[in-house]
Design a protein around this motif. Sequence first.
Motif, PDB file in Angstrom:
ATOM      1  N   ASN A  35     -16.451  59.226   5.201  1.00 35.30           N
ATOM      2  CA  ASN A  35     -16.420  60.562   4.621  1.00 35.30           C
ATOM      3  C   ASN A  35     -15.662  60.601   3.298  1.00 35.30           C
ATOM      4  N   GLY A  36     -15.260  59.428   2.802  1.00 32.93           N
ATOM      5  CA  GLY A  36     -14.538  59.366   1.543  1.00 32.93           C
ATOM      6  C   GLY A  36     -13.067  59.689   1.643  1.00 32.93           C
ATOM      7  N   VAL A  37     -12.562  59.813   2.882  1.00 29.39           N
ATOM      8  CA  VAL A  37     -11.159  60.179   3.095  1.00 29.39           C
ATOM      9  C   VAL A  37     -10.440  59.040   3.820  1.00 29.39           C
ATOM     10  N   PRO A  38      -9.314  58.556   3.315  1.00 27.73           N
ATOM     11  CA  PRO A  38      -8.561  57.527   4.039  1.00 27.73           C
ATOM     12  C   PRO A  38      -7.836  58.123   5.238  1.00 27.73           C
ATOM     13  N   ASP A  39      -7.453  57.283   6.160  1.00 25.67           N
ATOM     14  CA  ASP A  39      -6.721  57.726   7.355  1.00 25.67           C
ATOM     15  C   ASP A  39      -5.254  57.894   6.976  1.00 25.67           C
ATOM     16  N   THR A  40      -4.947  58.992   6.294  1.00 24.85           N
ATOM     17  CA  THR A  40      -3.592  59.190   5.786  1.00 24.85           C
ATOM     18  C   THR A  40      -2.571  59.369   6.908  1.00 24.85           C
ATOM     19  N   ALA A  41      -2.980  59.920   8.048  1.00 23.57           N
ATOM     20  CA  ALA A  41      -2.051  60.068   9.161  1.00 23.57           C
ATOM     21  C   ALA A  41      -1.570  58.701   9.643  1.00 23.57           C
ATOM     22  N   ALA A  42      -2.477  57.737   9.720  1.00 18.94           N
ATOM     23  CA  ALA A  42      -2.100  56.390  10.154  1.00 18.94           C
ATOM     24  C   ALA A  42      -1.231  55.709   9.100  1.00 18.94           C
ATOM     25  N   HIS A  43      -1.518  55.935   7.826  1.00 19.38           N
ATOM     26  CA  HIS A  43      -0.680  55.359   6.770  1.00 19.38           C
ATOM     27  C   HIS A  43       0.721  55.961   6.804  1.00 19.38           C
ATOM     28  N   LEU A  44       0.812  57.264   7.089  1.00 18.89           N
ATOM     29  CA  LEU A  44       2.121  57.890   7.225  1.00 18.89           C
ATOM     30  C   LEU A  44       2.875  57.314   8.414  1.00 18.89           C
ATOM     31  N   ALA A  57       0.154  64.768  11.365  1.00 14.47           N
ATOM     32  CA  ALA A  57       0.519  63.490  11.988  1.00 14.47           C
ATOM     33  C   ALA A  57       1.660  63.673  12.980  1.00 14.47           C
ATOM     34  N   ARG A  58       1.596  62.948  14.094  1.00 13.97           N
ATOM     35  CA  ARG A  58       2.657  62.960  15.104  1.00 13.97           C
ATOM     36  C   ARG A  58       3.519  61.718  14.897  1.00 13.97           C
ATOM     37  N   LEU A  59       4.818  61.927  14.725  1.00 16.66           N
ATOM     38  CA  LEU A  59       5.721  60.849  14.346  1.00 16.66           C
ATOM     39  C   LEU A  59       6.839  60.683  15.364  1.00 16.66           C
ATOM     40  N   ARG A  60       7.586  59.602  15.212  1.00 18.90           N
ATOM     41  CA  ARG A  60       8.714  59.341  16.093  1.00 18.90           C
ATOM     42  C   ARG A  60       9.750  60.461  15.981  1.00 18.90           C
ATOM     43  N   PRO A  61      10.446  60.758  17.094  1.00 22.18           N
ATOM     44  CA  PRO A  61      11.403  61.874  17.060  1.00 22.18           C
ATOM     45  C   PRO A  61      12.582  61.644  16.127  1.00 22.18           C
ATOM     46  N   GLU A  62      12.864  60.391  15.779  1.00 23.05           N
ATOM     47  CA  GLU A  62      13.985  60.122  14.871  1.00 23.05           C
ATOM     48  C   GLU A  62      13.659  60.467  13.421  1.00 23.05           C
ATOM     49  N   ILE A  63      12.381  60.727  13.135  1.00 27.46           N
ATOM     50  CA  ILE A  63      11.941  60.984  11.771  1.00 27.46           C
ATOM     51  C   ILE A  63      11.938  62.492  11.488  1.00 27.46           C
ATOM     52  N   GLU A  64      12.628  62.886  10.428  1.00 28.56           N
ATOM     53  CA  GLU A  64      12.596  64.267   9.962  1.00 28.56           C
ATOM     54  C   GLU A  64      11.832  64.294   8.642  1.00 28.56           C
ATOM     55  N   VAL A  65      10.756  65.081   8.594  1.00 31.67           N
ATOM     56  CA  VAL A  65       9.864  65.101   7.432  1.00 31.67           C
ATOM     57  C   VAL A  65       9.808  66.505   6.842  1.00 31.67           C
ATOM     58  N   ASP A  66       9.825  66.567   5.517  1.00 31.84           N
ATOM     59  CA  ASP A  66       9.700  67.836   4.804  1.00 31.84           C
ATOM     60  C   ASP A  66       8.785  67.644   3.603  1.00 31.84           C
ATOM     61  N   PRO A  67       8.029  68.671   3.239  1.00 34.71           N
ATOM     62  CA  PRO A  67       7.243  68.582   2.000  1.00 34.71           C
ATOM     63  C   PRO A  67       8.172  68.530   0.801  1.00 34.71           C
ATOM     64  N   ALA A  68       7.723  67.899  -0.262  1.00 31.76           N
ATOM     65  CA  ALA A  68       8.526  67.750  -1.479  1.00 31.76           C
ATOM     66  C   ALA A  68       7.681  68.115  -2.684  1.00 31.76           C
ATOM     67  N   ALA A 101      -7.247  64.925   3.416  1.00 32.33           N
ATOM     68  CA  ALA A 101      -6.196  63.905   3.452  1.00 32.33           C
ATOM     69  C   ALA A 101      -4.830  64.539   3.624  1.00 32.33           C
ATOM     70  N   VAL A 102      -4.594  65.664   2.961  1.00 27.13           N
ATOM     71  CA  VAL A 102      -3.315  66.364   3.089  1.00 27.13           C
ATOM     72  C   VAL A 102      -3.169  66.969   4.480  1.00 27.13           C
ATOM     73  N   ASP A 103      -4.235  67.564   5.000  1.00 27.48           N
ATOM     74  CA  ASP A 103      -4.186  68.133   6.349  1.00 27.48           C
ATOM     75  C   ASP A 103      -3.835  67.063   7.380  1.00 27.48           C
ATOM     76  N   ALA A 104      -4.368  65.861   7.202  1.00 28.72           N
ATOM     77  CA  ALA A 104      -4.061  64.775   8.133  1.00 28.72           C
ATOM     78  C   ALA A 104      -2.586  64.397   8.063  1.00 28.72           C
ATOM     79  N   LEU A 105      -2.025  64.387   6.864  1.00 26.57           N
ATOM     80  CA  LEU A 105      -0.595  64.113   6.732  1.00 26.57           C
ATOM     81  C   LEU A 105       0.232  65.164   7.460  1.00 26.57           C
ATOM     82  N   ARG A 106      -0.138  66.403   7.282  1.00 26.42           N
ATOM     83  CA  ARG A 106       0.624  67.495   7.894  1.00 26.42           C
ATOM     84  C   ARG A 106       0.511  67.496   9.414  1.00 26.42           C
TER      85      ARG A 106
END
Length: 222
Positions: A178-187, A43-54, A36-41
Amino acid sequence: MAAAQEQLSDGADGTDGSEEDPRDAGDVTPAAFRAAVDALRGARLRPEIEVDPARPPRRLAPYAYALEAAVVENDEDLADGRLVLLHDPAGHDAWKGTFRLVTLVRAELEPEMAADPLLPEVCWSWLTGALQGRGLSYGESSGTVTRAGSHYFGGLAERPPASQIEIRASWTPREGLNGVPDTAAHLAAWCDLLCQIAGLPPAGPTDASVVCLPQRRGPQAP
């Protein structure tokens, strides 16, 4: 346990743990959480979005991962937020699942927009609409929409009034086979919400009923 979005507000947004990689625990970390974490990392997002781990909270669930994001255009932050992925392999009665997503989203508003009595309902519909727009299944959603206004006096009297909208929410993403949610889509859906509250137009075709806030570009010329 109290509602997750309430606990997230404890201290500095509930971030009382370290910034270590959740995979540093080796085999102790569940494979489902690592995926689930790998999917978050990835994910391809809009160019206006700046993402950092916290730094993730450590008291809400056995495993947690957090991201901070901002909508930036022309070097101006239009909205920002925080998304936390929680995981309890044993399941959680309140979640009705083993994963939970918790978020805080906020943006500055023009005072006249903040005065709209329907604004809280509209903002909540943006969250649910963003998830539905991505075809995501989820359950046990809860949250708050808060608007606040500041008026300045004395030495600050020259500052114009300021208003802010804030959405705190949590929901249970449905897990796949597989017991894993689609975290990339949720992000991606969460980033859609960020862009909408920032006043940006949708990235693609959208229903005509979708309402966006006016874009904020600072004081307008007279």
